[in-house]
Design a protein around this motif. Structure first.
Motif, PDB file in Angstrom:
ATOM      1  N   SER A   1       3.560  -5.001   2.047  1.00 53.35           N
ATOM      2  CA  SER A   1       2.470  -4.025   2.117  1.00 53.35           C
ATOM      3  C   SER A   1       2.543  -3.172   3.379  1.00 53.35           C
ATOM      4  O   SER A   1       1.708  -2.305   3.592  1.00 53.35           O
TER       5      SER A   1
ATOM      6  N   ARG B   1      -4.878  -3.970   2.420  1.00 52.05           N
ATOM      7  CA  ARG B   1      -4.166  -2.857   1.786  1.00 52.05           C
ATOM      8  C   ARG B   1      -3.860  -3.157   0.326  1.00 52.05           C
ATOM      9  O   ARG B   1      -3.979  -2.289  -0.536  1.00 52.05           O
TER      10      ARG B   1
ATOM     11  N   PRO C   1      -4.797   2.576  -1.043  1.00 60.57           N
ATOM     12  CA  PRO C   1      -3.747   2.048  -0.157  1.00 60.57           C
ATOM     13  C   PRO C   1      -2.943   3.137   0.531  1.00 60.57           C
ATOM     14  O   PRO C   1      -2.352   2.903   1.587  1.00 60.57           O
TER      15      PRO C   1
END
Length: 497
Positions: free
Chosen positions: A160, A284, A290
């Motif tokens: 992420s 996130r 995001p």
């Protein structure tokens, strides 16, 4: 299990004038040290340790605990204002805090940071008070296989942090693990990658790497700018308190990250850096926006700062109940306890109940001080973002070089900082994510050591041999699938709209 007489005695011990005074002094010292890049709270605690012998046990321990909390909270100040983490646990705070400061929202970011830090610390402190007598026995179940899975779960967060190009993220992560292997093998003491340099025998030092990647590299970029912030300064206290309100809007992230931080803090040896990155990654992954992460998104700053302060509180649990410090600062606290005849361990709540509750309730008061001290101070600190770089760059440069040297008092560490500063510049220009490299570097030694220990103890079957490891496998898989699930959900929402 809970002795109300011991609880009352602990509170009585705490609310003595000289004990409360030591708590305030300790917190103030920690806050100052945390706000100065490179000056480590563990070093200050070690320097002050001999002087605690002139104090009674509770006064000394309460002061040390407050110093630890103050440094952790204040470490976000330089992370937000100049992209240099004040403590390793606040490295993740640079990801969203610094972009906000660059937009002229330094006060807003500091308000969010101190509000999130206060909530995380209070949550962790309450959890420590309630759960310490229970969790001590459970934490004993974490062996090398469980710790290996903690490291694997932490590395899934890298997915992420890699942006759109996952291959660059994976390459940065692999390089981070490779750098973590430099030094003596933890099992055989065989030297690897040291090139005969004695100072690398214990591995590449973390603080100079941190200062180089985030601080020195940013100083080189700032030399081309007029100031850190490109936006207009917002006057008055309104911006800071607007940050507090903004923090409270992200209630789900605040609670989830505090829970994550507390759990990771309770696990011996995990640490605030892992906790804050894991919380950031989860924020996130479960966010409906995001793409805003990395650009100065409040949700990310709420996640990191609530988590790293919750870790600080949670880390006290294994320290007291198992005698296992999870950081250099906790190690000094352990030494202070032992020096004063208070020995942590599985029987701590049987032999030192009053002392235990004095320490735990002092954490709660120190948590409240984060907001009481931090929010009024934020108005003055935010002005740093608007200083001309011709003034700011030399000051920060001196702090960076001094901080790198002060870690081990070695000139070699200054060279390490410069090398990794140049590496940081190259990674930023090439689009390689520095957080992915840093997290892999931090987790690399834990990953290797725990893997080798597990294989030698019982073979590969141990990685699937306990409910804890199976749970962590499930969480790891869910963590990897979460972005895909959220992306499909957003597409479905757009199709309906």
């Amino acid at each position: 299990m809970y002795d109300l007489d011991a609880v009352a005695a602990g509170l009585q011990n705490l609310f003595q004038l000289h004990v409360l005074a030591s708590l305030l002094v300790g917190f103030a010292l920690g806050f100052i040290v945390g706000a100065i890049p490179g000056f480590n709270d563990a070093n200050l605690m070690a320097i002050l340790l001999p002087f605690t012998l002139f104090l009674d046990a509770m006064t000394a321990i309460v002061a040390m605990s407050a110093l630890y909390f103050g440094a952790q909270a204040a470490g976000s100040i330089p992370a937000i204002l100049i992209n240099v983490p004040g403590t390793p646990g606040t490295a993740a705070s640079t990801l969203e805090g610094y972009p906000m400061a660059r937009r002229g929202q330094a006060g807003l970011a500091l308000g969010i940071s101190f509000a999130a830090s206060t909530f995380g610390a209070v949550f962790g402190s309450v959890a420590a008070i309630v759960l310490s007598p229970i969790i001590g026995a459970f934490a004993l179940r974490f062996g090398p296989a469980e710790m290996f899975m903690i490291a694997v779960f932490g590395l899934t967060v890298v997915s992420s942090l890699t942006g759109d190009d996952i291959w660059k993220g994976l390459l940065a992560s692999a390089f981070g693990v490779l750098i973590a292997m430099v030094g003596a093998d933890g099992m055989t003491a065989f030297e690897r990658g040291t090139f005969g340099i004695l100072h690398l025998y214990d591995g590449v030092p973390l603080i100079p790497v941190l200062l180089g990647l985030f601080g020195f590299s940013e100083v080189l970029f700032l030399m081309r700018e007029q100031a850190v912030a490109s936006g207009e300064s917002v006057r008055g206290k309104g911006e800071i308190f607007r940050g507090v309100r903004e923090c409270l809007r992200h209630r789900v992230t605040l609670l989830r990250s505090s829970i994550i931080g507390t759990i990771i803090g309770i696990i011996p040896g995990a640490g605030a850096t892992i906790g804050s990155f894991v919380a950031y990654g989860q924020a996130r992954q479960w966010s409906r926006e995001p793409e805003k992460f990395g650009t100065g998104h409040p949700d990310g700053l709420v996640a990191t700062d609530s988590a790293n302060n919750a870790v600080a509180a949670g880390a006290v649990v294994p320290l007291l109940t198992l005698g296992l410090p999870g950081s250099a600062s906790a190690t000094v606290m352990l030494a202070a306890l032992v020096l004063h005849g208070v020995r942590p361990g599985p029987r701590f709540f049987l032999n030192f109940q009053t002392e235990a509750y004095t320490i735990l309730f002092s954490l709660f008061i120190a948590s409240a001080l984060i907001a009481l001290v931090g929010l009024p101070a934020a108005r003055s600190f935010r002005a740093v973002a608007f200083l001309p770089t011709r003034i700011l760059v030399p000051i920060v440069g001196v702090l960076l070089f001094t901080g790198a040297f002060a870690w081990r008092f070695l000139g070699f560490d200054i060279l390490v900082m410069v090398v990794f500063g140049l590496l940081g510049v190259a990674m930023k220009v090439g689009g390689y994510p520095i957080p992915a490299f840093l997290l892999a570097f931090i987790l690399g030694s834990l990953l290797e050591t725990c893997f080798l220990q597990t294989v030698r103890i019982g073979g590969y079957g141990l990685f699937f041999g306990s409910p804890i490891t199976i749970t962590l496998w499930v969480l790891t898989i869910l963590s990897l699938l979460a972005p895909v699930i959220m992306k499909l959900g957003r597409r479905r929402d757009k199709a309906r709209g």
